[in-house]
Design a protein around this motif. Sequence first.
Motif, PDB file in Angstrom:
ATOM      1  N   LEU A 101       0.922  -1.255  -0.121  1.00 13.60           N
ATOM      2  CA  LEU A 101      -0.090  -0.073  -0.072  1.00 13.60           C
ATOM      3  C   LEU A 101       0.940   1.233  -0.003  1.00 13.60           C
ATOM      4  CD1 LEU A 101      -2.937  -1.002   2.514  1.00 13.60           C
ATOM      5  CD2 LEU A 101      -2.832  -1.412  -0.154  1.00 13.60           C
ATOM      6  N   LYS A 215      -7.878  -6.645   3.023  1.00 12.33           N
ATOM      7  CA  LYS A 215      -6.939  -6.619   1.818  1.00 12.33           C
ATOM      8  C   LYS A 215      -7.601  -6.469   0.616  1.00 12.33           C
ATOM      9  CE  LYS A 215      -3.256  -8.911   4.398  1.00 12.33           C
ATOM     10  NZ  LYS A 215      -2.306 -10.257   4.636  1.00 12.33           N
ATOM     11  N   GLN A 217     -10.602  -5.057  -0.413  1.00 15.12           N
ATOM     12  CA  GLN A 217     -10.821  -3.862  -0.859  1.00 15.12           C
ATOM     13  C   GLN A 217      -9.643  -2.734  -0.949  1.00 15.12           C
ATOM     14  OE1 GLN A 217     -14.423  -1.585   1.097  1.00 15.12           O
ATOM     15  NE2 GLN A 217     -12.662  -0.683   2.170  1.00 15.12           N
ATOM     16  N   HIS A 218      -8.724  -2.731   0.038  1.00 14.44           N
ATOM     17  CA  HIS A 218      -7.535  -1.791  -0.135  1.00 14.44           C
ATOM     18  C   HIS A 218      -6.717  -1.903  -1.359  1.00 14.44           C
ATOM     19  CE1 HIS A 218      -9.258  -0.393   3.679  1.00 14.44           C
ATOM     20  NE2 HIS A 218      -8.505  -0.840   4.532  1.00 14.44           N
ATOM     21  N   GLU A 219      -6.185  -3.302  -1.494  1.00 16.76           N
ATOM     22  CA  GLU A 219      -5.490  -3.668  -2.714  1.00 16.76           C
ATOM     23  C   GLU A 219      -6.008  -3.541  -3.877  1.00 16.76           C
ATOM     24  OE1 GLU A 219      -3.517  -7.482  -1.936  1.00 16.76           O
ATOM     25  OE2 GLU A 219      -2.784  -6.871   0.170  1.00 16.76           O
ATOM     26  N   ARG A 221      -8.562  -1.482  -4.490  1.00 19.44           N
ATOM     27  CA  ARG A 221      -8.594   0.165  -5.198  1.00 19.44           C
ATOM     28  C   ARG A 221      -7.259   0.363  -5.855  1.00 19.44           C
ATOM     29  NH1 ARG A 221     -11.314   2.919   0.379  1.00 19.44           N
ATOM     30  NH2 ARG A 221     -13.476   2.132   0.003  1.00 19.44           N
TER      31      ARG A 221
END
Length: 337
Positions: A101, A215, A217-219, A221
């Motif tokens: 991230l 992970k 969602q965050h990855e 995106r």
Amino acid sequence: MAGKVVAILGATGVVGMQMMQCLEERKFPVSRLVPLASERSVGKTVRFCDTDYPVQLATPQAFAGVDIVLGAAGDTQAAELLPQAAQQGAVCIDNSHAFRLCDDVPLVIPEINKQDIACHPRNLIANPNCATIIGLVPTWPLHQAAGIKRMIVSTYQAASGAGMPGLNELVREHRALNAGQDVGATDPFAYQLAYNLIPQIGGFTEENYTSEELKMQHEGRKIMHLPQFCVSCTCVRVPVMRSHSESITIDFEKDISPEEARAILSEAPGVKVVDKPDELVYPMPLDASDQDLILVGRIRRDLSSPRPERSLTFWCCGDQIRKGAATNAVQIAECLL
């Protein structure tokens, strides 16, 4: 094509060993292999292309003259050593969570965003989480056709997700139970995994989601360049040796039918449609193991949706050690060539 000096950080682990196998299978131009590991593995040898290579201690000095590093170590060792390897000119492709991230480190699934590889100012490229890779490879072509609004995912993750300790533990538990013995203390799992499910992978964080569940969602995106991408995910450890499975429901911006989805996925890179429910044909982790395609099936409308013409549910399986880790890293290295 000129050969490259390739180092494997964490060469004696399950992902490191798979990286070497993938390099050999895909005929990656390796002029010299540099297997690196912790002190307890020094003195061992690993076999690559019919040659035995001695395992060296993973130190900053070991990266001298290395062109590409494939990282298969944990977060702490990756964060300590890979920036030093990068400063010496090696391009590092890391499988840990340490850099995923970071704004100046590309996070890449080649089937989706290989163009991001062109800009790696720190000589670091991150490999996504295994469940993220397995879920997003079939999701991306559907998004391109109809546009994702949100995604609901349940993952069924094999013991291999915890590396060799996880595989060894599941085997140990089965042997103990088959011998009529108590399983006793378990490690690395919090509870007995044999004949059981554990609805936790990673520590609990925001709103009682685990780190593993966030992970996707965050990855996602970052990989898909969708800053508003929304995912509700539940991750479960299951008593399967190898290959993760995922149940995915997606709400789309546009209409998309199951028939259209099958046609799109049948042409999508890295995907194989296995979807003949009348013949009891659907993806299973046994079939997904030891190969690199994401198997997709059970493609159907989400009947609970207020707009079922814009909502699909499907089931997919993929080899966590290969496409979920080692193969994806080698594919990134191929893009560097």
